[in-house]
Structures are given as C-alpha cells and as structure tokens.
Write a protein that holds these residues in place. Structure first.
Motif, PDB file in Angstrom:
ATOM      1  N   ARG A 101       0.830  -1.203   0.000  1.00 53.65           N
ATOM      2  CA  ARG A 101       0.000   0.000   0.000  1.00 53.65           C
ATOM      3  C   ARG A 101       0.876   1.268   0.000  1.00 53.65           C
ATOM      4  N   LEU A 102       1.967   1.254   0.762  1.00 55.00           N
ATOM      5  CA  LEU A 102       2.876   2.397   0.795  1.00 55.00           C
ATOM      6  C   LEU A 102       3.667   2.517  -0.504  1.00 55.00           C
ATOM      7  N   ASP A 103       3.953   1.389  -1.157  1.00 57.97           N
ATOM      8  CA  ASP A 103       4.581   1.448  -2.481  1.00 57.97           C
ATOM      9  C   ASP A 103       3.698   2.206  -3.471  1.00 57.97           C
ATOM     10  N   ILE A 104       2.413   1.874  -3.474  1.00 55.99           N
ATOM     11  CA  ILE A 104       1.484   2.545  -4.382  1.00 55.99           C
ATOM     12  C   ILE A 104       1.394   4.035  -4.050  1.00 55.99           C
ATOM     13  N   ALA A 105       1.400   4.344  -2.744  1.00 55.41           N
ATOM     14  CA  ALA A 105       1.343   5.750  -2.345  1.00 55.41           C
ATOM     15  C   ALA A 105       2.553   6.513  -2.861  1.00 55.41           C
ATOM     16  N   GLY A 106       3.702   5.864  -2.809  1.00 61.91           N
ATOM     17  CA  GLY A 106       4.899   6.518  -3.307  1.00 61.91           C
ATOM     18  C   GLY A 106       4.871   6.728  -4.806  1.00 61.91           C
ATOM     19  N   ASP A 107       4.259   5.801  -5.521  1.00 62.72           N
ATOM     20  CA  ASP A 107       4.220   5.898  -6.979  1.00 62.72           C
ATOM     21  C   ASP A 107       3.167   6.880  -7.489  1.00 62.72           C
ATOM     22  N   GLN A 108       1.994   6.900  -6.832  1.00 55.18           N
ATOM     23  CA  GLN A 108       0.864   7.642  -7.380  1.00 55.18           C
ATOM     24  C   GLN A 108       0.460   8.871  -6.575  1.00 55.18           C
ATOM     25  N   LEU A 109       0.804   8.878  -5.284  1.00 54.17           N
ATOM     26  CA  LEU A 109       0.337   9.983  -4.454  1.00 54.17           C
ATOM     27  C   LEU A 109       1.457  10.923  -4.043  1.00 54.17           C
ATOM     28  N   GLY A 111       4.143  10.345  -2.177  1.00 55.47           N
ATOM     29  CA  GLY A 111       4.540  10.228  -0.780  1.00 55.47           C
ATOM     30  C   GLY A 111       6.033  10.073  -0.633  1.00 55.47           C
ATOM     31  N   ASN A 112       6.413   9.537   0.535  1.00 59.99           N
ATOM     32  CA  ASN A 112       7.824   9.412   0.865  1.00 59.99           C
ATOM     33  C   ASN A 112       8.340   8.004   0.622  1.00 59.99           C
ATOM     34  N   GLN A 338       2.595   9.883   4.756  1.00 61.31           N
ATOM     35  CA  GLN A 338       3.044  11.160   5.302  1.00 61.31           C
ATOM     36  C   GLN A 338       3.964  10.973   6.497  1.00 61.31           C
ATOM     37  N   VAL A 339       4.007   9.764   7.061  1.00 66.59           N
ATOM     38  CA  VAL A 339       4.915   9.476   8.177  1.00 66.59           C
ATOM     39  C   VAL A 339       6.249   9.010   7.599  1.00 66.59           C
ATOM     40  N   PRO A 340       7.348   9.658   7.936  1.00 66.87           N
ATOM     41  CA  PRO A 340       8.651   9.216   7.402  1.00 66.87           C
ATOM     42  C   PRO A 340       8.985   7.790   7.838  1.00 66.87           C
ATOM     43  N   VAL A 341       9.603   7.055   6.982  1.00 65.24           N
ATOM     44  CA  VAL A 341      10.016   5.659   7.206  1.00 65.24           C
ATOM     45  C   VAL A 341       8.861   4.815   7.731  1.00 65.24           C
ATOM     46  N   ALA A 342       7.697   4.981   7.124  1.00 59.27           N
ATOM     47  CA  ALA A 342       6.506   4.265   7.602  1.00 59.27           C
ATOM     48  C   ALA A 342       6.607   2.767   7.363  1.00 59.27           C
ATOM     49  N   LYS A 343       7.368   2.350   6.360  1.00 58.40           N
ATOM     50  CA  LYS A 343       7.438   0.919   6.054  1.00 58.40           C
ATOM     51  C   LYS A 343       8.193   0.130   7.115  1.00 58.40           C
TER      52      LYS A 343
END
Length: 470
Positions: A101-109, A111-112, A338-343
């Motif tokens: 989910r965070l990968d997609i956020a980084g690609d499309q939204l 994000g970080n 929006q949270v740094p290093v969320a993964k």
C-alpha cells in the motif's frame, strides 16, 4: 538434563494418544493466506480501482512459502505447536499488504516511498524460509545448541561489534549496518538469537549459585556480591553498544532479555530490582554524557517542540493514529505515507491509521498469542535448557514489540527497533524466521510423548519358589 526421561525425540510405544494438530495448522495457514490476499485486493481496488497484474504471482509465491514451511514441520517436527506458523503468516501477510500500500502511495500519491519494496520483502521472506528449514532439519535436538554456547556468545559479540568499527555503517544516527553488494544487513538481529542461546546455557549451569542469597533487605533476598558479575557484564556490554553504536534499542533489548532470563532461572525478584536500578543508572549517565541520547529523550518528552527537526516522525505518527480512530480509514483510505520511514520504523502507525484501534489491537493480540505459545512451551518442555531458551526467545519478541509500539505511540523514546515480521527489513525478517524455527523445534520436544521405561525382567529373589519332592 539429558537423561532418558527427558529425551525430546522419544516416542510412545503402541498407540499415540497425543494428536500432532498438523491439520489445524494447515487450516489456519490457509486462512492466513486468504487474509493476506484479501488485504492486497482491497488495497489495489481502493487506491487504483483495479487489481495489480502481479497479484497472481504474489499469491502463488506467498502460498508456496507456507506450504513448504508446513510440510517441513509435518515431516521433521510433527508435534510442534500448531499456532506458531499461522500467527507468523498473518503478521507477515499484513505487513506485506501495508508495504504494498505504501509502495502505491509513493508511486501515485507523491509520498515518501523509496520504491517497490513489497517484492523485496517477499524475497527476504524466502531467504528466511531457507533459514527456517535449515534450523528445523539440522537441529533435531535443541539441547545440542548448549554445547556451542560459548562459541555462539563469541559470534554474537562479534556481530554486535562489527558495525562499530566499519565505515559507512551509520543510518539515521545509529551504527547498525553492514553494507554488502548494495544490501544493508543488520547483524544485531542475529546476535540477539546467539546471545539468548548462550544466556540459556550459562544460566542452566549457574542457576543454583545465582539463586543463593546473602542477606534480606526490605523483604528482598539479595544475591551474594560475587554473583553480581554476570549481570554487571551484561550491563557493561549494553552500555558499550549504546556508546559505540548509538543504538538505544539493541542496548535496551540485550540487557532486558538477560535480566528476565536470570529471573526465570533463579525465581528471585531481587534480580529484577537490581536490573531496574542498573538500567536507571545507565540511562541517567547516558543522558548526561551522550548528546544523541539527550536529543531522543528531549524529543520524546515534548515532540511538538521539535517538530521541525527530530520530533517530526513522532508527531506525524500521533496524527496518523488519531486520524484512524477506532475503526480506521480502511485499507488504502488514509495517508500513512506522510509518516517518514513508515514501512519500517512506523508501520504500526500506518496500520493504526487504516485499520484503526481495533485493527492495531488485533495485531497486538497476534503477538500475544505467539508469545504465549512460546511461554507455554517453556513450561512444558522437559529440560532446563529448553525452558530458558523458549522463555528467552519469547520474551525477546514481546520486549521488542513493546519497545517499538511504545516509541510509535509516545510511551517510550524512539529506539530504531523494527516490528517483528510486520515491518520492512530483511535482516529482522530472516533472523526472526530462525527464532521461530527454534521455538518450533522446542515445542516439538515439549509435546512429543515420552517413551515408557523398558520392561525389566523380575529379579531372581522375586521369582516364585516351590518345593519339589522326589
């Protein structure tokens, strides 16, 4: 410790009344796979309105991992606890879903995110499975590890020390990493297991001496002064880790594991008191002497005062958890990127935002079940080394989860530890697969029926006699 009545490989003669429960494990693993695939589908449909073309490959790969793990346990550890693997499978599956989910956020939204990390995590899981299989197949009797206790202690100390002397080992202020061929390896994760094995073997040999008391003070039976050596050495080792590697998390984890295992071995609460006093003294000195410790503590006490510097992560994490509320925004419905290093460090806050308080509590319950099964194993296994080893490994997971969640929620200062099985990180995932493999091996020994003692012929003096007359 190794008498015939404690042989973990012994099997009962004739009918075997103890069920292996492998069928239960298989059903629960299938349920874990369904949960994981459902999470992946929900994320794709919510964020992109379509299913990812890699979903079939991911589902097949993830399923194959647990089929192999189940078959290995069924063949080589048939009496192992049936809940260990399913708990790990659900945790890892949820972690993969959130990383995706965070990968997609980084690609499309925008994000970080730092790229496609879910496939890399799945690759590390495969490496972890190889280690799991190797441990279960090769270590047929967990008591064999006690013979290599001091060797493993040396290996663990070397693994802890390597990042302190290597250049370019620092990430986010802590010197924890070894960089090899483009990969970063955190040797402290493997050192943790080596040192737990050593602690268990050492305390089994010395627990009678360590349990002796010299005087009673305020209702506590304090140990003799000469017996304080081991706990002082563990304290010094943890302080050295803190000084040279700037790693508050590993220092706290190492010392906490040893003190708790010492308490389990001796059943004396005075060791816990001594441990708390030593930790408090070390923490006070570290705060006064080391600037990086002072920064972390000050940021923890008032993160909003340092929101433009070191407090930004924890502030965003608190906002993320507050946004999730009780029921969460739904998978794919929040902004955890929006949270740094969320993964890695803050994946718990990402889960709290999208699954809410109930979802985060459900994850904590999974950890509780995993730890409870490990502690149950330590209670029923028939040798002292196995008892301490299972208790130490279980507490290592529990303590690490507590410290990580405490940092994410503001209860404790941030430590840099990762959430076992859930967060992104190859070293942590592979090492924890090895940890679970040891718990599987010990639980197999604990639940395996004991063979009845061999029948002995009656003594000549007990034989019936009769008088024969010619």
């Amino acid at each position: 410790m190794t008498g015939p009545g404690t042989d973990p490989r012994a099997t009962a003669a004739g009918t075997d009344p103890t069920p292996t429960r492998r069928g239960t494990e298989l059903v629960l693993l299938a349920f874990a796979v369904v949960i994981t695939l459902a999470a992946q589908c929900i994320v794709d449909l919510t964020v992109t309105d379509s299913l990812s073309p890699e979903l079939a490959t991911f589902g097949t790969w993830f399923t194959a991992l647990w089929v192999v793990a189940h078959l290995v346990v069924r063949r080589f550890a048939p009496y192992a606890d049936p809940l260990l693997l399913p708990c790990v499978a659900v945790l890892m599956g949820l972690g993969l879903g959130m990383i995706h989910r965070l990968d997609i956020a980084g690609d499309q939204l925008g994000g970080n995110s730092s790229g496609e990390d879910a496939p890399v995590q799945l690759l590390w899981a495969t490496v972890g499975l190889v280690l799991f299989v190797a441990v279960v197949v090769v270590v047929r009797d967990h008591r064999v590890l006690a013979r290599f206790a001091y060797t493993l202690a040396l290996v663990g100390l070397v693994l802890l020390a390597i990042p302190a002397v290597l250049p370019n080992s620092e990430i986010n202020g802590a010197k924890l990493w070894i960089r090899v061929a483009g990969f970063s390896i955190q040797p402290g994760e493997f050192a943790k297991i080596c040192l737990v094995v050593f602690f268990a073997a050492y305390l089994v040999d010395k627990r009678d001496v360590l349990a002796l008391a010299s005087r009673k003070v305020a209702g506590l039976e304090l140990p003799r002064g000469r017996d304080l050596g081991p706990v002082l050495l563990a304290w010094v080792a943890s302080i050295l880790v803190l000084v040279f590697e700037r790693d508050l998390g590993s220092s706290l984890l190492l010392f906490g594991i040893f003190v708790v295992m010492l308490y389990v071995a001796t059943e004396r609460a005075s060791w816990l008191v001594i441990g708390v006093v030593l930790f408090s003294g070390g923490a006070f000195v570290a705060y006064q002497v080391f600037g990086h410790v002072r920064v972390r503590v000050d940021t923890w006490l008032d993160p909003f005062a340092y929101v433009d510097t070191g407090g930004y992560q924890i502030v965003q994490s608190l906002f993320s958890l507050g946004t999730g509320g009780l029921f969460g925004a739904g998978l794919g419905g929040g902004r955890p990127d929006q949270v740094p290093v969320a993964k890695s460090d803050f994946i718990a806050s990402a889960i709290g935002e999208e699954l809410g308080l109930f979802g985060l509590v459900a994850v904590i319950v999974l950890y509780l079940v995993l730890v409870e099964r490990g502690l149950r194993t330590s209670l029923v296994v028939r040798d002292g080394f196995g008892k301490l080893l299972a208790a130490g490994l279980s507490f290592a997971v529990a303590w690490q989860v507590f410290v990580v969640l405490g940092g994410v929620t503001g209860l404790l200062p941030l430590t840099g530890l990762t959430t076992p099985f859930l967060a992104y990180g190859g070293s942590s995932l592979v090492a924890n697969f090895g940890l679970v493999a040891l718990l599987v091996r010990i639980s197999d020994a604990a639940r395996r029926p004991v063979a009845p003692p061999p029948a002995t012929p009656p003594r000549l003096t007990d034989a019936p006699t009769e008088v024969v007359r010619p």
